[in-house]
Design an enzyme around this catalytic site. Structure first.
Site, short mmCIF file in Angstrom:
data_model
loop_
_atom_site.label_atom_id
_atom_site.label_comp_id
_atom_site.label_asym_id
_atom_site.label_seq_id
_atom_site.Cartn_x
_atom_site.Cartn_y
_atom_site.Cartn_z
N TYR A 59 18.89 16.92 -12.37
CA TYR A 59 18.13 16.12 -13.34
C TYR A 59 18.72 14.72 -13.38
CZ TYR A 59 14.39 18.13 -16.08
OH TYR A 59 13.17 18.57 -16.48
N GLU A 61 16.97 11.73 -15.25
CA GLU A 61 16.08 10.82 -16.00
C GLU A 61 16.74 9.46 -16.15
OE1 GLU A 61 15.43 12.83 -19.67
OE2 GLU A 61 13.82 14.08 -18.89
N ASP A 205 -3.13 -1.82 -4.34
CA ASP A 205 -2.84 -0.42 -4.03
C ASP A 205 -2.97 -0.29 -2.50
OD1 ASP A 205 -2.95 2.26 -3.46
OD2 ASP A 205 -4.29 2.79 -5.11
N THR A 231 1.24 5.24 -1.79
CA THR A 231 1.75 6.58 -1.52
C THR A 231 2.73 6.43 -0.37
OG1 THR A 231 -0.05 6.95 0.03
CG2 THR A 231 -0.37 7.78 -2.20
N LYS A 234 0.91 8.80 3.72
CA LYS A 234 -0.28 8.60 4.58
C LYS A 234 0.19 7.92 5.87
CE LYS A 234 -3.18 7.81 0.45
NZ LYS A 234 -3.50 9.03 -0.16
N ARG A 240 5.24 13.52 0.46
CA ARG A 240 4.17 13.30 -0.51
C ARG A 240 4.80 12.65 -1.74
NH1 ARG A 240 -0.79 14.76 -0.37
NH2 ARG A 240 -0.42 15.48 1.74
N1 PLP Z 1 -4.53 5.12 -4.05
C1 PLP Z 1 -5.32 5.24 -2.99
C2 PLP Z 1 -5.95 4.02 -2.40
C3 PLP Z 1 -5.55 6.50 -2.41
O1 PLP Z 1 -6.36 6.63 -1.36
C4 PLP Z 1 -4.92 7.63 -3.00
C5 PLP Z 1 -5.09 9.00 -2.46
O2 PLP Z 1 -5.88 9.33 -1.69
C6 PLP Z 1 -4.12 7.45 -4.13
C7 PLP Z 1 -3.94 6.18 -4.63
C8 PLP Z 1 -3.51 8.61 -4.87
O3 PLP Z 1 -2.49 9.21 -4.21
P1 PLP Z 1 -1.99 10.70 -4.62
O4 PLP Z 1 -2.95 11.64 -4.01
O5 PLP Z 1 -0.61 10.74 -4.05
O6 PLP Z 1 -1.98 10.75 -6.11
#
Ligand code: PLP
Length: 412
Positions: A59, A61, A205, A231, A234, A240
């Site tokens: 843990y 935090e 993002d 993420t 990918k 993950r």
């Molecule tokens: N942002 C984008 C552009 C995504 O394509 C995705 C997932 O496909 C996410 C965020 C979310 O990721 P997670 O599935 O790890 O929550």
């Protein structure tokens, strides 16, 4: 890829055969099928070794040097190294490596920047945005006032003038760029200009393209955005998980939003795996990999077009191709199911202005297996044969898939 795969299935077989058997069947599915889901990849044995480690026991935090639990001296060292690697890889001022996923990363940023009812602007999920960018079914669409932008239904492209006009009217506090289904480069400079003009915090993002950014195969949003989320599983090919990069002025708010805002204890085994992933992504071989991902996607787009598919935007700049299926008379999800039966995995999706919808295919996973241009043409043929569904094509497609998987073994 670093190292040899640890035999976790073999280890589990004795203690928990029921679970080991499902894992084995999934491994065979991955090994004997072609993975064209644009958001999937194969993590290295080194990444997986960190994930399956004793760090899961701890843990921690808080953040390194400021934890709510004792005994954090070694995870502090590890997480600090992970933060430094993330900053160096993307050229960022600050990083939080704790989000459990991309969705958590986005939720934390929205919590840090917005009050309930504030206006945020992101890409409409029906046009390629992610649910966390303001979908009505998601927390983001529930707690914030969402104004969405889309793509031009004629050409599938972002219309920056229209987005600027919308932003001027809506005056969002947070402007989000980035997508789950957009095959072209996004101009982060224009988005940054729009955000500055309307006084919005600008977030990118980059979940889908993070690996390409790390490898130099895509424009880096970090110099243009206040905050960048991603993420790590990918194109980046890590565990993950999620990651937030930001300018110095935002890091305290971001750290507080991750914990205690939306999460409890961080997954330190996943943080270690992210650190391994960032190290791998800094290597020259990863640069070559990302160049090949984009090259393969361009060849796949051209080959699909030659097979009669209508390619959204006419091609691709990144790792994914969107194809409209109207001329084949099959729905996106219908083709997804047929492809599944032929051992090829891809996504069916709705497309603005399309009656049938289409498919999203990506090259990150097949490129990790070592496939190149000739194989992309064979894959395009498999998709076309399945979409046309001539009698006997299932056997032909399965035979092509088998030969490709044998020639390019997974974790070979
Ligand atoms: N942002 C984008 C552009 C995504 O394509 C995705 C997932 O496909 C996410 C965020 C979310 O990721 P997670 O599935 O790890 O929550």
């Amino acid at each position: 890829m670093q190292g040899k795969l640890l035999d976790s299935i073999g280890f589990l077989k004795e203690f928990d055969p029921a679970i080991a058997e499902t894992m084995e069947r999934e491994f065979i599915r991955q090994k004997d099928g072609l993975e064209l889901i644009a958001s999937e990849n194969y993590a290295s044995p080194a990444v997986m070794a960190a994930m399956g480690s004793i760090l899961t026991n701890k843990y921690a935090e808080g953040i390194p040097g400021d934890r709510h639990y004792g005994g954090c001296q070694f995870v502090d060292e590890m997480e600090s190294l992970c933060i430094e690697r993330a900053k160096a890889l993307f050229g960022a001022e600050c990083a939080n490596v704790q989000p459990h996923s991309g969705s958590q990363a986005n939720a934390a940023v929205e919590l840090a920047i917005l009050q309930p009812g504030d206006t945020m602007m992101g890409m409409d999920p029906g046009s390629g945005g992610h649910m966390t960018h303001g979908d009505a079914t998601n927390y983001s669409g529930t707690y914030y006032n969402v104004v969405s932008y889309g793509v031009d239904p004629q050409n599938g492209l972002l219309d920056y003038d229209r987005i600027r006009d919308q932003a001027k009217k809506a005056q969002p506090k947070l402007l989000i760029a980035g997508a789950s289904a957009y095959p072209r480069q996004i101009d982060f400079q224009i988005f940054a200009d729009i955000a500055r003009e309307v006084g919005a915090v600008f977030m990118v993002d980059m979940a889908h393209i993070a690996g390409l950014v790390a490898g130099g195969a895509h424009m880096n949003p970090v110099p243009y955005a206040d905050i960048v989320t991603t993420t790590t599983h990918k194109t980046l090919r890590g565990p993950r998980g999620g990651l937030i990069l930001c300018r110095e002025e935002f890091i305290d708010r971001i750290n507080d939003a991750v914990f205690p805002g939306i999460q409890g204890g961080p997954l330190e085994h996943i943080v270690a795996a992210k650190a391994v992933c960032f190290r791998e992504a800094a290597e020259d071989s990863f640069k070559t990999y990302t160049r090949n991902v984009v090259k393969n996607a361009k060849v796949l787009a051209e080959a699909l077009s030659d097979e009669g598919f209508d390619i959204v935007t006419g091609g691709t700049d990144n790792h994914m191709v969107l194809a409209d299926l109207q001329s084949f008379g099959v729905s996106g999800h219908g083709l997804q199911n047929k492809m599944d039966a032929n051992n090829i995995t891809l996504n069916g999706l709705s497309l603005p202005g399309s009656a049938t919808g289409g498919i999203r295919v990506g090259t990150p996973a097949v490129t990790t297996r070592g496939m190149g241009e000739a194989e992309m043409k064979q894959i395009a043929r498999c998709i076309a044969l399945t979409a046309r569904d001539f009698p006997g094509t299932t056997d032909e497609v399965k035979a092509i898939v088998k030969s490709l998987c044998e020639k390019y073994p997974l974790y070979g």
